[in-house]
Enzyme design. Structure first.
Site, PDB file in Angstrom:
ATOM      1  N   TYR A  13       8.003   0.958   0.338  1.00  0.00           N
ATOM      2  CA  TYR A  13       7.240   1.518   1.407  1.00  0.00           C
ATOM      3  C   TYR A  13       6.422   2.492   1.153  1.00  0.00           C
ATOM      4  CZ  TYR A  13       9.585   5.891  -0.075  1.00  0.00           C
ATOM      5  OH  TYR A  13      10.121   6.919  -0.699  1.00  0.00           O
ATOM      6  N   CYS A  14       5.396   2.888   1.900  1.00  0.00           N
ATOM      7  CA  CYS A  14       4.253   3.688   1.782  1.00  0.00           C
ATOM      8  C   CYS A  14       4.189   4.589   2.760  1.00  0.00           C
ATOM      9  CB  CYS A  14       2.932   2.986   1.342  1.00  0.00           C
ATOM     10  SG  CYS A  14       2.394   2.203   2.847  1.00  0.00           S
ATOM     11  N   LYS A  15       2.919   4.995   3.154  1.00  0.00           N
ATOM     12  CA  LYS A  15       2.751   5.986   4.265  1.00  0.00           C
ATOM     13  C   LYS A  15       2.820   5.533   5.460  1.00  0.00           C
ATOM     14  CE  LYS A  15      -0.800   9.409   6.048  1.00  0.00           C
ATOM     15  NZ  LYS A  15      -1.881   9.921   5.715  1.00  0.00           N
TER      16      LYS A  15
END
Length: 132
Positions: free
Chosen positions: A92-94
């Site tokens: 995941y990221c932003k």
């Protein structure tokens, strides 16, 4: 008659172009909603990876995740050193964009990958757990 041949040729060329642009690697990882992602990471065999920067990670991350920055030039080397290929990886990221890039890299290196579709922004918006 000639116009028909050109039209058929154009349609074939256009279709071939569209087919060539569909990233086959993106078909090899699964995008999950925050609820699906939360359920999946309950499995302790899942390797949970936050691919944001160290600064972003320190501002809050999903509990149990490790930080491997996808923007780091050593990302490919780091994942091979830190992750096990025989265990699935959840990234995941932003917002989901960088983690899709990371997922493609991981897939090319032989990992089974799941991606948090709308990133930690959606995760936080839904009130899910965050660690600091």
């Amino acid at each position: 008659m000639i116009k028909t041949i050109y039209f058929v040729f154009f349609i074939c060329a256009f279709s071939l172009g569209l087919w060539a642009c569909t990233g086959k690697d993106s078909d090899k990882f699964k995008n999950l909603s925050s609820d699906q992602f939360e359920e999946m990471i309950q499995d302790k065999t899942i390797q949970l990876v936050d691919v944001r920067t160290v600064a972003e990670y320190s501002e809050g991350h999903i509990p149990g995740s490790i930080n491997i920055n996808v923007l780091d030039n050593e990302f490919g080397t780091n994942i091979e050193e830190l992750l096990q290929k025989d265990r699935p990886v959840a990234v995941y990221c932003k917002s989901g964009r960088r983690s899709r890039n990371a997922a493609n890299i991981l897939v090319k290196k032989g990992f089974k990958v799941y991606n948090l579709d709308k990133g930690i922004l959606d995760w936080k918006e839904l009130g899910k757990e965050i660690s600091f």
